[in-house]
Design a protein around this motif. Structure first.
Motif, PDB file in Angstrom:
ATOM      1  N   SER A   1       0.865  -1.182   0.000  1.00  0.00           N
ATOM      2  CA  SER A   1       0.000   0.000   0.000  1.00  0.00           C
ATOM      3  C   SER A   1       0.899   1.228   0.000  1.00  0.00           C
ATOM      4  O   SER A   1       1.941   1.220   0.661  1.00  0.00           O
ATOM      5  CB  SER A   1      -0.877   0.011   1.257  1.00  0.00           C
ATOM      6  OG  SER A   1      -1.661   1.167   1.310  1.00  0.00           O
ATOM      7  N   PRO A   2       0.529   2.272  -0.753  1.00  0.00           N
ATOM      8  CA  PRO A   2      -0.615   2.380  -1.653  1.00  0.00           C
ATOM      9  C   PRO A   2      -0.450   1.466  -2.875  1.00  0.00           C
ATOM     10  O   PRO A   2       0.645   0.985  -3.153  1.00  0.00           O
ATOM     11  CB  PRO A   2      -0.635   3.848  -2.066  1.00  0.00           C
ATOM     12  CG  PRO A   2       0.596   4.488  -1.537  1.00  0.00           C
ATOM     13  CD  PRO A   2       1.329   3.522  -0.697  1.00  0.00           C
TER      14      PRO A   2
ATOM     15  N   LEU B   1      -5.762   2.266  -3.843  1.00  0.00           N
ATOM     16  CA  LEU B   1      -5.984   1.739  -2.486  1.00  0.00           C
ATOM     17  C   LEU B   1      -4.915   2.302  -1.572  1.00  0.00           C
ATOM     18  O   LEU B   1      -3.727   2.337  -1.931  1.00  0.00           O
ATOM     19  CB  LEU B   1      -5.903   0.208  -2.489  1.00  0.00           C
ATOM     20  CG  LEU B   1      -6.880  -0.496  -3.430  1.00  0.00           C
ATOM     21  CD1 LEU B   1      -6.688  -2.015  -3.362  1.00  0.00           C
ATOM     22  CD2 LEU B   1      -8.325  -0.127  -3.080  1.00  0.00           C
ATOM     23  N   THR B   2      -5.311   2.726  -0.403  1.00  0.00           N
ATOM     24  CA  THR B   2      -4.353   3.312   0.537  1.00  0.00           C
ATOM     25  C   THR B   2      -4.777   2.973   1.961  1.00  0.00           C
ATOM     26  O   THR B   2      -5.968   2.962   2.294  1.00  0.00           O
ATOM     27  CB  THR B   2      -4.205   4.842   0.293  1.00  0.00           C
ATOM     28  OG1 THR B   2      -3.362   5.408   1.287  1.00  0.00           O
ATOM     29  CG2 THR B   2      -5.531   5.575   0.317  1.00  0.00           C
ATOM     30  N   ARG B   3      -3.771   2.679   2.797  1.00  0.00           N
ATOM     31  CA  ARG B   3      -4.057   2.227   4.155  1.00  0.00           C
ATOM     32  C   ARG B   3      -4.073   3.395   5.140  1.00  0.00           C
ATOM     33  O   ARG B   3      -3.287   4.339   4.979  1.00  0.00           O
ATOM     34  CB  ARG B   3      -2.946   1.277   4.592  1.00  0.00           C
ATOM     35  CG  ARG B   3      -3.459   0.011   5.209  1.00  0.00           C
ATOM     36  CD  ARG B   3      -2.293  -0.777   5.724  1.00  0.00           C
ATOM     37  NE  ARG B   3      -2.179  -2.103   5.158  1.00  0.00           N
ATOM     38  CZ  ARG B   3      -3.055  -3.079   5.332  1.00  0.00           C
ATOM     39  NH1 ARG B   3      -4.156  -2.895   6.032  1.00  0.00           N
ATOM     40  NH2 ARG B   3      -2.837  -4.257   4.808  1.00  0.00           N
ATOM     41  N   ILE B   4      -4.930   3.329   6.126  1.00  0.00           N
ATOM     42  CA  ILE B   4      -4.954   4.362   7.168  1.00  0.00           C
ATOM     43  C   ILE B   4      -3.799   4.107   8.136  1.00  0.00           C
ATOM     44  O   ILE B   4      -3.627   2.992   8.639  1.00  0.00           O
ATOM     45  CB  ILE B   4      -6.297   4.358   7.926  1.00  0.00           C
ATOM     46  CG1 ILE B   4      -7.427   4.708   6.949  1.00  0.00           C
ATOM     47  CG2 ILE B   4      -6.258   5.320   9.108  1.00  0.00           C
ATOM     48  CD1 ILE B   4      -8.820   4.691   7.561  1.00  0.00           C
TER      49      ILE B   4
ATOM     50  N   ASP C   1      -1.493   6.427   3.659  1.00  0.00           N
ATOM     51  CA  ASP C   1      -0.104   6.372   3.164  1.00  0.00           C
ATOM     52  C   ASP C   1       0.061   6.824   1.712  1.00  0.00           C
ATOM     53  O   ASP C   1       1.143   6.710   1.144  1.00  0.00           O
ATOM     54  CB  ASP C   1       0.508   4.967   3.385  1.00  0.00           C
ATOM     55  CG  ASP C   1      -0.290   3.851   2.710  1.00  0.00           C
ATOM     56  OD1 ASP C   1      -1.193   4.162   1.904  1.00  0.00           O
ATOM     57  OD2 ASP C   1      -0.012   2.675   3.002  1.00  0.00           O
ATOM     58  N   ALA C   2      -1.012   7.351   1.105  1.00  0.00           N
ATOM     59  CA  ALA C   2      -0.889   7.935  -0.247  1.00  0.00           C
ATOM     60  C   ALA C   2      -1.104   9.435  -0.150  1.00  0.00           C
ATOM     61  O   ALA C   2      -1.747   9.909   0.789  1.00  0.00           O
ATOM     62  CB  ALA C   2      -1.949   7.345  -1.168  1.00  0.00           C
TER      63      ALA C   2
END
Ligand SMILES: Cc1ncc(COP(=O)(O)O)c(C=O)c1O
Length: 481
Positions: free
Chosen positions: A42-43, A326-329, A344-345
């Motif tokens: 990720s992203p 898609l990106t992670r919190i 993370d984006a």
């Protein structure tokens, strides 16, 4: 309170390949977002093969049913330059618009038919022109000087080159201009005249009357490109009508009958983040096709010009909703009336988005909590040193660290416009198709992005540190991800 899934259903369009699987997780062409992120990081950009195909088929059908001569849909590679996207386009029989040597090579790396490809560009180098001549593609010429340049290079090779003249098109209706993207106070036609591309009618007439000086150039037609200026149907139609009128006037002065016209890209989509609106576009591509084709046909019939082939260069229409980021919190913070969800984006990999600065509205969904009710609002922001906001006041369910967020409509001008601000390596891209997943672009690493860096001789004292850095730090960063 709606759930994220209900919110998504409201804005789904025909070619989206999105579904929700238990226990409330987004899937793209059947692949769960959590599986994609845990395998590829990720992203992550995810491109849908099926969406690309459906989009190119739909725009082709829309224009073919309105135009009584052949239609060539040329994918504008700049919009999403991955070879795999080009390969899908080639399988679908699409031509291509290339700007510069890199796009020309990438187009052929992904598969291309020379009879459907055009090279564009305001100032083309001898290198790119020579390559275009060797490949045998069309060249859309931007100036008289370029015609002379191509003639010189083609003459040396004793080759015949098919060329179109790029025209400036200045509709009378554009005197005052306001759209979802532009609110312009002066005479907007002056802005169009000032644009660096193309030549005006007088120059085109002079060039055509003088065509005997270009024995190695075969003039096939005209090119123009408006860009994604407005969603309004009447704005597009005025532009195309004026294009046909210019061609008709040149025809009456020179007798030149084009065998093709290339009307460029900029076609707005059904879900259209650039409009800044949360509502779907009231016009469909079929409406634009009908408006454009009727305006062109009427003017050509009036001028007694035989209908030429119609070429179009859509980029965003084909690739826009085919891509999802898609990106992670990573963390969440709340203070006073404000709340931030840090992912993370950031806008270095999607520079055209950002509700605050750019005025676009990209829908964001909580991809791992699709069945939970939306009861919160937060600014979705990334790690960059600039205050870029991916989505201001984003409606979200109660999300937590580790959840995955999906940003829709990330297929256009994201990867191609991205940068490495703050030395952030750019992420991977995968393509999905019917539960299959393939890597189409590897993620950058610190090592790959630092590999172009050099220190000049006068900074030699630091070399020792550099070699230590290369040997130890980079190796360990690779080991630890
Ligand atoms: C000449 C030309 N053709 C086509 C395109 C693609 O435009 P869009 O992605 O808006 O369809 C562009 C974009 O800048 C362009 O410059």
């Amino acid at each position: 309170m709606p759930t994220s899934e209900q919110q998504l259903r409201r804005i789904l369009i025909g070619s989206d390949q999105l579904s929700v699987l238990p226990p409330g997780e987004l899937a793209i062409e059947g692949s769960r977002v959590s599986d994609l992120v845990s395998t590829y990081g990720s992203p992550l950009f995810v491109m849908s093969d099926t969406t690309l195909r459906q989009n190119v088929r739909r725009i082709r059908n829309a224009f073919e049913s309105e135009w009584q001569a052949p239609v060539n849909i040329m994918y504008a590679l700049k919009c999403n330059p991955n070879f795999a996207v080009r390969a899908v386009m080639h399988e679908e029989g699409a031509g291509g618009d290339c700007f510069g040597l890199g796009e020309l090579e990438a187009t052929f790396a992904g598969g291309a038919d020379v009879d459907k490809i055009a090279l564009n560009g305001s100032n083309k180098s001898d290198t790119v022109i020579n390559r275009a001549i060797d490949l045998g593609v069309y060249i859309n010429i931007d100036s008289e000087a370029e015609a002379i340049q191509i003639e010189r290079l083609a003459g040396r090779k004793q080759s015949q080159v098919r060329v179109n003249i790029r025209l400036k098109v200045i509709p009378e209706e554009y005197r005052t201009y306001s759209s979802d993207l532009i609110n312009f106070s002066g005479d907007f036609r002056d802005e169009l005249r000032r644009l660096k591309w193309g030549v005006n009618e007088q120059t085109a007439v002079r060039m055509i009357n003088n065509w005997a000086s270009y024995p190695h150039l075969k003039l096939t037609g005209y090119h123009t490109h408006l860009g994604r200026l407005s969603q309004k149907l009447e704005d597009r139609v005025s532009y195309d009508r004026e294009f046909a009128l210019v061609i008709s006037r040149i025809f009456s002065e020179t007798g030149f009958q084009p065998s093709l016209i290339d009307i460029g890209g900029g076609w707005p989509r059904d879900r259209d983040p650039e409009s800044g609106s949360q509502e779907l576009n009231r016009y469909s591509i079929e409406d634009y096709a009908q408006g454009t084709c009727r305006a062109l046909t009427d003017s050509f019939m009036e001028a007694k010009i035989t209908l030429p082939e119609l070429w179009l260069e859509p980029g965003r229409y084909i690739a826009g909703n085919a891509g999802i980021l898609l990106t992670r919190i990573e963390s969440i913070k709340a203070e006073g009336n404000f709340k931030w969800v840090y992912v993370d984006a950031s806008t270095n990999i999607m520079p055209l988005i950002g509700a605050v600065v750019e005025g676009t509205y990209n829908f964001v969904v909580s991809a791992t909590k699709m069945w939970e009710q939306i009861e919160d609002k937060a600014d979705v922001v990334g790690p960059l040193c600039i205050p870029s906001v991916l989505h201001a006041d984003c409606p979200l369910p109660p999300v937590t660290k580790g959840d995955i967020i999906a940003i829709l409509d990330a297929g256009m001008y994201a990867e191609s416009d991205s940068n490495q601000l703050n030395w952030i390596p750019r992420p991977a891209t995968v393509m999905v198709k019917d539960n299959l997943v393939g890597l189409v672009r590897q993620a950058e690493t610190l090592e790959s992005i630092f590999s172009t860096q050099r220190l000049p001789n006068w900074l030699q004292e630091t070399t020792e540190f550099c070699s230590m850095y290369r040997n130890r730090v980079l190796k360990s960063s690779q080991t630890h991800g």
